[in-house]
Each structure stands twice: as C-alpha cells, then as structure tokens.
Enzyme design. Sequence first.
Site, PDB file in Angstrom:
ATOM      1  N   GLU A   1       0.856  -1.192   0.000  1.00 18.32           N
ATOM      2  CA  GLU A   1       0.000   0.000   0.000  1.00 18.32           C
ATOM      3  C   GLU A   1       0.884   1.230   0.000  1.00 18.32           C
ATOM      4  O   GLU A   1       1.878   1.291   0.722  1.00 18.32           O
ATOM      5  CB  GLU A   1      -0.892   0.100   1.255  1.00 18.32           C
ATOM      6  CG  GLU A   1      -2.137  -0.709   1.240  1.00 18.32           C
ATOM      7  CD  GLU A   1      -3.013  -0.500   2.479  1.00 18.32           C
ATOM      8  OE1 GLU A   1      -3.099   0.635   2.986  1.00 18.32           O
ATOM      9  OE2 GLU A   1      -3.595  -1.492   2.936  1.00 18.32           O
TER      10      GLU A   1
HETATM   11  C1  BGP Z   1      -4.257   1.801   5.678  1.00 17.10           C
HETATM   12  C2  BGP Z   1      -5.293   0.712   5.659  1.00 17.10           C
HETATM   13  C3  BGP Z   1      -6.311   0.853   4.580  1.00 17.10           C
HETATM   14  C4  BGP Z   1      -6.679   2.267   4.180  1.00 17.10           C
HETATM   15  C5  BGP Z   1      -5.478   3.217   4.178  1.00 17.10           C
HETATM   16  C6  BGP Z   1      -5.806   4.682   4.021  1.00 17.10           C
HETATM   17  O1  BGP Z   1      -3.778   1.967   6.969  1.00 17.10           O
HETATM   18  O2  BGP Z   1      -4.702  -0.561   5.495  1.00 17.10           O
HETATM   19  O3  BGP Z   1      -7.401   0.075   4.961  1.00 17.10           O
HETATM   20  O4  BGP Z   1      -7.794   2.716   4.807  1.00 17.10           O
HETATM   21  O5  BGP Z   1      -4.709   3.066   5.350  1.00 17.10           O
HETATM   22  O6  BGP Z   1      -6.136   5.297   5.238  1.00 17.10           O
HETATM   23  P1  BGP Z   1      -7.472   6.120   5.456  1.00 17.10           P
HETATM   24  O7  BGP Z   1      -8.551   5.337   4.813  1.00 17.10           O
HETATM   25  O8  BGP Z   1      -7.646   6.258   6.923  1.00 17.10           O
HETATM   26  O9  BGP Z   1      -7.243   7.439   4.799  1.00 17.10           O
END
Ligand code: BGP
Length: 461
Positions: free
Chosen positions: A364
């Site tokens: 990610e």
């Molecule tokens: C990561 C998670 C995701 C996603 C992403 C973005 O920590 O694995 O699930 O949500 O963050 O963060 P946010 O949605 O809080 O902006």
Amino acid sequence: MKYHFADDFWWGSATSAPQSEGASARDGKSRNIFDYWHETAPERFHHQVGPSEASTFYDNFRDDILLLKTLGHNTFRTSISWSRLIPDGDGEVNPKAVAFYNALIDSLLAQGITPFINLYHFDMPLCMQQKGGWESRAVVEAYARYAKTCFTLFGDRVTHWFTFNEPIVPVEAGYLNDLHYPCVVDFKRAVVVAYHSVLAHAKAVSHFRALGNEGTIGIILNLSPTYPRSTRQEDLLAANYADLLLNKSFLDPVTKGRYPQELVDLLKANGLQPQTKPEDAQLIADGVVDILGVNYYQPRRVKAKEGFRTTDRVTMPEDLFSYYEMPGRKINPHRGWEIYEKGLYDILMDLKENYGNIPCYISENGMGVEGEEAFIGASGRVEDDYRIDFIRDHLKWLHQALAEGSQCKGYHLWTFIDCWSWLNAYKNRYGLVRLDRENQRRTLKKSGYWFAETARQNGFD
Ligand code: BGP
C-alpha cells in the site's frame, strides 16, 4: 526508459473486503465490529455512512475486474471477510461466501491477474469480539481454523497469501487511542492484543505449511520510519522506542522468529509483559514469512517527551516518545499527511541490511484527497496530476532501492476504486477510478491512464 522495472514486477492495487464489498448483511454474512459500531455509535462518525455503503464490489466484481485489466494490473489484493465466510466465527462455512470468493478468484485468474489474498483487515467478527477479540486465546484458535479453511477451499488457485493487514493498527487504534472499536485505552491490554495477533499469524503460517499448498505466505505491515527530531540522546532514544513498539513489535517476530530483547526487557521492567505458554516461542519461530508486504504512507517524526527520565515508570507509549511536525516538511495539501518519498527507500534499505534482504513488495502507498470533485475537468475526468507525481516520486525511490539490491518485487497502490474508510467514509479519495456514489458509476482518473501505461511498459521516463 529511465526508470525501468523487471519484466515480472507486480503492478496492482489493494483493497479490503470491508472497504469494497458492501452487502454487509446479505447472503448469510454476520456483522463485524465496524458494521456494529457504525450502527450503534453513528455520532462518533458525524453520521457518515458505514461499511454497508462500500462500493458494491460484491455485486459488481466482474465488471470491476475488467477495469483492473484496463488499468494494466497483473496483481490485485483484496481480503476475505471472516464474518462472511464463517458467520459464527468458529463453525459452519457459508456456501454463498464460498461461491462468491470462488467466482472472484476465478474471474481474476481468467483476466491474467494474480490474486493476493489477505485474511484479516481490521474486521473482527462481532461474535468473536464478544468473546474477547484478540485478548482471547480462544479467538486465536478460531482465527487459525478460519485461515486453514481458506487455504483448503481456495489454495488450489491462490498462491499469494497474507495473514494480516497492519496488525499494529487494531492495537493502537482499538486499545490505545480510542479510535476504533472496542475503544479501550490500556497499554497492558494492547500488549496482549499484539502478542495474540502474532500467535494467530504464526498458527496460520503453520497450517499453510502443513497443508503443503503451492505458493507463499506473508504478512502486511505498515512500516513507518521513525526519525528523531535531533541528535540529542533523549530524542534518539525516543525514536528507538517508537521503532520498537510500532515497527519491530511485529517486524521482528514475523521475519526473525523472535521478539527484540530490548522490547521484552522494556515490557518486563514496566510489568507489561503478556502471559505466554511454553510452546509459544517455537510457534513464533516457525511463523517466519516467505514475503513481507510493506504499507507506507508517511514517516513518524519523533521527539522525547518533555521531562521524561528513563527511570520513570511507563504506563502508555506516550511516556516514551511523542510526535512533532517537522518544520519545512512536504505536506499533502488535500489531506494534511506528510509526504516523504525517501521513507520508502529507507524502509527497503533497512530490510536489506537488517532483515536478511527478505523478499518484499509495496502493498500500500497512496494519496488521499478531500474534495476531489474540484479537480473534475471539462471531460468529466478527475485531473489528478498530484497523484501521478506522488506515485512517480515514490517509484523513483523504489527504483533506487532496487539498484542497491533490494528484493522488492512490486507495487500496489491504495487503491483501485475510491473506497469507504474506517473513520472518514468517503472523505478522502484514493482511487485510480472515481466512484460516483449517486449511481455507482466508475470513471478512470488521469492517474488511472498513467498507471496503466506505466504498468504496461514496466516503467516511465
Ligand atoms: C491503511 C489501511 C487501509 C486504508 C489506508 C488509508 O492503513 O490498510 O485500509 O484505509 O490506510 O487510510 P485512510 O482510509 O484512513 O485514509
């Protein structure tokens, strides 16, 4: 081409079942803690929509997979929903869920897209939370059985498995910071939750290996480099504590098969150590992963807590360190998070130098943007040049790490289609594809075209 990647480099994006499927109360699925929490405490979310309003992947996955193809993906990560597959957490398998995940996996493979399947993305079945969640060893056993069920049902076609996404998040957000259900604030209980998550991971790895399925098993960690404010001894120590608690508490057991002695000593000195069983050490030693997924968004800028003496008794992590905003840092103006692309390189070099250069991939990385409608151009497309710059600048550092010997095998963007999120619902948009929530229409953003082209030619100038 200036930035060229290996022919077998993984290009893709990631999502999770609770953030994309929707249908959260259909076809036998039971509630998970986020379904429940959004229903029972809507004021905590300023009455924003809950996971039942996710982007309908459960119904639209076939068309969405065609879009993945358009986006040049050769891989795609999502998760299996435990509460969909085994609604009571520990008993009968739901045949409708099996049919859904079979169809999803087969549709991905039919398009030449390798599924990366994660087993747990913050979404504890409510019935398991009522039994104590990760504080309970019985829940660890139930998770291990769920994992084994997944390997047995889908292991003939899925070759890239992950046990958890960001297991430190439920610890921090759920047991320290009052941000996620069950909203506990208690360091000792947080340590138990973290320890049991490591045991659950290790048990899943043991099942995977015992079944002898083809493929690899890994875990996805959000590794945030911890940079000290200064070279003062106190700040260096504070950054080291933050690293120990937030990175190494999972990174070391899953890659080295043991906890850092410094962490064990720290917890012991403060009466925070979890209860263990004699067989745990071997279990953890056997839970070393084949591959690590690395989520990276922003670094942690750390300073010593005012007036803290190392002899003070610790009751919360904030006793050991605190955060500061580095003057002059680069900021995502549409969300406020720091952007520090070199952090990605620093993580990969740390893995190379201190973790045996374990195979890994970026699981990610992405840019959340509030109010993205303002960037819709005359053609109706989101003109998200800022996201293209963000991805490209991170990929440049990834490329540099590869040149220096990193074993990073791919890059997954967060995310594919704008998705629902835990606390912000749809406020921050991350997708390569815009979701119109009125009619569920999907439209490629400019970054979607750029990503597809980059993936197809394995790089960019
Ligand atoms: C990561 C998670 C995701 C996603 C992403 C973005 O920590 O694995 O699930 O949500 O963050 O963060 P946010 O949605 O809080 O902006």
